[in-house]
Write an enzyme that holds these catalytic residues in place. Sequence first.
Site, mmCIF file in Angstrom:
data_model
loop_
_atom_site.group_PDB
_atom_site.id
_atom_site.type_symbol
_atom_site.label_atom_id
_atom_site.label_comp_id
_atom_site.label_asym_id
_atom_site.label_seq_id
_atom_site.Cartn_x
_atom_site.Cartn_y
_atom_site.Cartn_z
ATOM 1 N N TYR A 10 0.872 -1.178 0.000
ATOM 2 C CA TYR A 10 0.000 0.000 0.000
ATOM 3 C C TYR A 10 0.902 1.218 0.000
ATOM 4 C CZ TYR A 10 -3.211 3.621 1.603
ATOM 5 O OH TYR A 10 -3.952 4.770 1.701
ATOM 6 N N GLU A 51 -3.157 7.640 -4.086
ATOM 7 C CA GLU A 51 -3.175 6.374 -3.356
ATOM 8 C C GLU A 51 -3.058 5.209 -4.339
ATOM 9 O OE1 GLU A 51 -6.949 4.920 -1.679
ATOM 10 O OE2 GLU A 51 -5.919 4.778 0.241
#
Lengths: 301, 378
Positions: free
Chosen positions: B100, B187
């Site tokens: 992530y 993101e």
Amino acid sequence: MHQQVVLAKGMVLMAIIVNQNTKVIVQGITGKQGSFHTRQMLAYGTKVVAGVAPGKGGITYEGVPVYDTVQAVLENHQVDATVIFIQAAIAKDAVMEALEAGIGIVVVITEHIPIHDELEFISYARRKGAILIGPNTFGIISSGKCQIGIPPNQFFIPGPVGLVSRSGTLAYEIAKKLAAAGFGQSTAVGMGGDCVKGLTFVEILKLFEADPETRAVVLIGEIGGDAEEEASVYIKEMTKSVVAYIAGKSAPPEKQMGHAGAIIRGGRGTYQGKVKALSKAGALVAEMPSEVPEIISKLLA
Amino acid sequence: MRIFEYMGKELFNRFGLPVPKGKVVSCADEAALAAAEIGPVVIKAQILSGKRGKSGGIRFANTPAEAKSIALELLGANIRGYLVEKLLVEEKLAVDQEFYLAVTIDEGAKSPVIIASNQGGIDIEEVPENRILKVHTDVELGMYPFIARNIVRRLGLDLGSQHGKELVKAILATYQVFQEKDAVLVEINPLVFSGEKVFAADAKVIIDPDARFRQKDIPYVEGQTETEKLAQDLGISYVELKGDIAVMANGAGIAMSTLDILLHYGGTPANFLDVVGGTDTETIARALEILLAKKPKVIFINIFGGSTRCDDVARAYAKVKKKGSGIQVPVVIRLVGTNQDEGWRILQECGIKAYTDMEEAAAKAVELAVHAPAGSSS
């Protein structure tokens, strides 16, 4: 830090950050907003000593001498504070100019400034030890002494209540209701409606806690972000009472209601969460704006 | 302003962050062609929402025929309230490891923050706090390779390995997108290792709407209703709600408070409308017309003039009233603040009396809405 700024000039701590001796300049004095609000500030008694408008140096506007740059002002005047009425796309330049010149109080009225620009000038202000109010704020007003920004003059009268707000018009609303109930304000500070801010609730609450003129504080918050939750941590330590009102109880989640700061994200920043944190810290939370003066009159009776 | 995944990936590509080979398509035949060229593919619905996988918006196809039938199913479908108009047909990667990675703004710290975890591929909210790395950056210092090296080291990777080196580059590129494109969020979940290489398998990018003037190459992405767009063009802030009392206020705080108070008295607001400070007569008049077009039972105007001037608001009302079919629904106006006397005088000429107290005015608006004749609302 902020107390030192005030004490260094030998002033008594009456009202916070600005008072009757504060010398103010207006960056963007010849614009529509800049000129209108310069008149209002002068009418309130604010010591506006000069204005800045690149390319227009040498003229007198609203009875105030205008200079091309902040540096040119400082060659001729002593200055404590500046107020920025410069359009968003080029506001960073004006804020940096004021900070670099060493002005200790910078009030940024402009809204819609790109957030990356805001991060840069907030960081620079911190390094220069300057107080930055805003951006996207109504400014600051020490009642009867000095008004820097855009609040309507007539509702701010001297008195024992310190007021700090994320929203401008809600601050006016509650100031008016307080005044009608006979309670003026020592100082009212607009924290600003954007995600990132210079002065925060906690810093402003600390100044009110130390100010002998302030007997109680009204905090006006809104949904989104966690400024109220952070403030709660300090409110627990305060000796003075805090009355809070939070706007946005009925706002649907994930909808942005105008202020960039007022977004509810992932359960953080909800109305319920803020009310809970504030109540737990001992703040008295008003359900409606009209309850604020009612609570204040009970507290200060 | 959130942009589509494929737009985010175009940005990544431009900044040197590898993305899977792919094509954006808007019909089933194009999807089949793309699959014929790429091989086994993943087909991703382009909507401005997360959780696409769980709602059937991310599918796999091994052959062009399969790709075509999936595309037929997805295009025009409604997923999580969004109409699917485009698909991203992408090479199906052999995934060895998922990370992530995000860069966003920490409002409290007043600085950017890089968020990284070696537990990618699932919602970051589900990853335990101690497995999430948060590194704040100093905007005056800016981004440096050493910052990325420290992150990679703390994620447990060997900086001498190919993966380690690739990840350093990916972090730097992600930060560069954030910085140079005025993003408030970049993101990537997941960022994957596939063989020796690293790929951004997803892209969630939100651009600061206030910076659009200097980010002209980023296409405008609509996520709004027609009325919301109209309002945005006027520079005012408008959100549609479901009730029957149309609301105009100045300032986001007081506008939200106005909705709260209407609900308190048993009314239901039809919208949130903040005319924003310093607005002129013309803009306020057009905002009023937007409200009229929604055919509410009552219009409630709640103005506390600071930089918005009461006389401008009153003139806007007078102007709309005189124009065309005028104003057919009851209007409750609360008007105080800057240039209040002039505003009241103008309203008096129109035969309307302004209120000074917002709670009293809100109660009146609710009363009128409750007693409005049936059929006056849309």
